[in-house]
Design a protein around this motif. Structure first.
Motif, PDB file in Angstrom:
ATOM      1  N   ILE A 210       0.832  -1.208   0.000  1.00 29.80           N
ATOM      2  CA  ILE A 210       0.000   0.000   0.000  1.00 29.80           C
ATOM      3  C   ILE A 210       0.862   1.252   0.000  1.00 29.80           C
ATOM      4  O   ILE A 210       0.613   2.201  -0.747  1.00 29.80           O
ATOM      5  N   TYR A 211       1.914   1.240   0.837  1.00 27.60           N
ATOM      6  CA  TYR A 211       2.771   2.427   0.927  1.00 27.60           C
ATOM      7  C   TYR A 211       3.518   2.680  -0.379  1.00 27.60           C
ATOM      8  O   TYR A 211       3.679   3.814  -0.813  1.00 27.60           O
ATOM      9  N   SER A 212       3.978   1.608  -1.037  1.00 27.94           N
ATOM     10  CA  SER A 212       4.850   1.750  -2.208  1.00 27.94           C
ATOM     11  C   SER A 212       4.089   1.978  -3.504  1.00 27.94           C
ATOM     12  O   SER A 212       4.582   2.669  -4.406  1.00 27.94           O
ATOM     13  N   LEU A 213       2.885   1.405  -3.638  1.00 26.20           N
ATOM     14  CA  LEU A 213       2.230   1.384  -4.938  1.00 26.20           C
ATOM     15  C   LEU A 213       0.978   2.240  -5.041  1.00 26.20           C
ATOM     16  O   LEU A 213       0.445   2.415  -6.126  1.00 26.20           O
TER      17      LEU A 213
ATOM     18  N   ASN B 281       1.984   6.982   6.942  1.00 21.88           N
ATOM     19  CA  ASN B 281       1.244   7.106   5.685  1.00 21.88           C
ATOM     20  C   ASN B 281      -0.003   6.223   5.687  1.00 21.88           C
ATOM     21  O   ASN B 281      -1.088   6.640   5.243  1.00 21.88           O
ATOM     22  N   ILE B 282       0.130   5.011   6.230  1.00 19.98           N
ATOM     23  CA  ILE B 282      -1.020   4.107   6.304  1.00 19.98           C
ATOM     24  C   ILE B 282      -2.106   4.696   7.202  1.00 19.98           C
ATOM     25  O   ILE B 282      -3.295   4.698   6.858  1.00 19.98           O
ATOM     26  N   CYS B 283      -1.682   5.209   8.366  1.00 18.22           N
ATOM     27  CA  CYS B 283      -2.656   5.741   9.335  1.00 18.22           C
ATOM     28  C   CYS B 283      -3.331   7.016   8.853  1.00 18.22           C
ATOM     29  O   CYS B 283      -4.530   7.221   9.097  1.00 18.22           O
ATOM     30  N   GLU B 284      -2.574   7.874   8.187  1.00 22.22           N
ATOM     31  CA  GLU B 284      -3.096   9.185   7.821  1.00 22.22           C
ATOM     32  C   GLU B 284      -3.794   9.204   6.459  1.00 22.22           C
ATOM     33  O   GLU B 284      -4.763   9.958   6.265  1.00 22.22           O
ATOM     34  N   ASN B 285      -3.312   8.362   5.521  1.00 17.28           N
ATOM     35  CA  ASN B 285      -3.813   8.467   4.149  1.00 17.28           C
ATOM     36  C   ASN B 285      -4.563   7.235   3.643  1.00 17.28           C
ATOM     37  O   ASN B 285      -5.324   7.354   2.676  1.00 17.28           O
ATOM     38  N   ILE B 286      -4.331   6.090   4.265  1.00 18.13           N
ATOM     39  CA  ILE B 286      -4.929   4.853   3.761  1.00 18.13           C
ATOM     40  C   ILE B 286      -6.125   4.419   4.601  1.00 18.13           C
ATOM     41  O   ILE B 286      -7.231   4.203   4.097  1.00 18.13           O
TER      42      ILE B 286
END
Length: 297
Positions: free
Chosen positions: A32-35, A79-84
């Motif tokens: 998720i973070y990379s793609l 990034n996962i917590c804030e955007n995903i």
């Protein structure tokens, strides 16, 4: 230069079905973070409901069974917590989280969540969360039907400590909808070959060795050379080896063992099996030729 127009291919030439298979083999947090920002096609694949419903936000580095490190890079986690998570939290059905990220991950409402894995938690910290953290307590009492607990340890787990027993009791009391519970049972699915030899007398065979072997669910070959001592207990025979170990290893094709089992009988009412009894216990259980010798004093 457009690589896809010459004799070479790149990942963008693959069909969605194949890309989805590849993505499912990778750690979802890293994927998720990379793609997620590559292009709209990858966004569509990553946010497929069948993919994100099982969200494992852990990353394990394993040097040995007793030395495991769980850590997701802070930038990835942020990034996962804030955007995903704000976009997918209501679609997640299975969730695995680590000790250091639990409060940040559980900020959101996981309305479909039924399976929770708490990975590599220290006993004291997990007990505190179960006692004081209302978000976790509400999830466990109102939603969770499948729960996996992995306690951090620096040695092969033996009998549960008092605080682990308290945690176990609290879980049973708290989880009103619980159907399946795995408690401190980290499996070793990648291990195919295992050999263990000890010439010292092992007094904790049932507490150390048996639980360890049961975690090797895909073991194909194993060699055990052990000296085991017991007091007022049964003698290790074919029935016990099969029921306690081999029945859990469906892939086992080669098992070589030599177990010197000394049993001290302080209670004279316990029947001592004969050598014939030991031999018969191996019959009909897929063993090859087995030799045994019984001597009483």
């Amino acid at each position: 230069m457009n690589i896809s127009n010459n004799n070479y291919s790149n990942i963008f030439d693959l069909p969605n079905e194949l890309l989805f298979i590849i993505i499912k083999k990778l750690n979802i947090g890293d994927v998720i973070y990379s793609l997620v920002d590559v292009n709209e096609r990858f966004v569509h694949l990553l946010f497929d409901p069948f993919y994100i419903q099982n969200l494992n936000i852990t990353l394990m580095t394993m040097k040995s069974f007793c030395h495991r490190t769980f850590s997701i890079h802070e930038q990835v986690l942020s990034n996962i917590c804030e955007n995903i998570l704000p976009n997918i939290h209501d679609q997640v059905k299975q969730l695995a989280i680590e000790q250091h990220s639990i409060e940040r991950i559980l900020t959101y409402n996981y309305s479909q969540l039924y399976s929770l894995s708490l990975v590599n938690f220290k006993e004291e910290i997990l007990f505190q969360y179960l006692t004081d953290y209302s978000v976790l307590r509400d999830l466990l009492s109102q939603q969770i039907t499948h729960l996996n607990i992995d306690i951090e340890t620096d040695e092969i787990p033996k009998l549960l400590s008092k605080i682990s027993l308290d945690i176990f009791t609290m879980i049973l009391s708290l989880c009103q909808r619980l159907i399946k519970l795995n408690f401190c049972q980290t499996k070793l699915p990648q291990l195919k070959y295992f050999s263990l030899a000890s010439f010292d007398m092992i007094q904790n065979f049932d507490d150390y060795i048996i639980p360890l072997l049961r975690r090797m669910i895909n073991l194909e070959e194993s060699r055990l050379f052990l000296a085991v001592v017991r007091v007022d207990s049964t003698v290790i025979d074919g029935t016990e080896v099969y029921d306690q170990v081999l029945v859990h290893m469906s892939q086992m094709s080669k098992f070589v063992f030599s177990i010197n089992n000394g049993v001290f009988f302080e209670n004279n009412e316990i029947d001592v099996p004969s050598n014939e009894d030991i031999q018969n216990s191996f019959i009909g259980r897929e063993y090859g030729p087995v030799g045994s010798y019984v001597k009483t004093f």
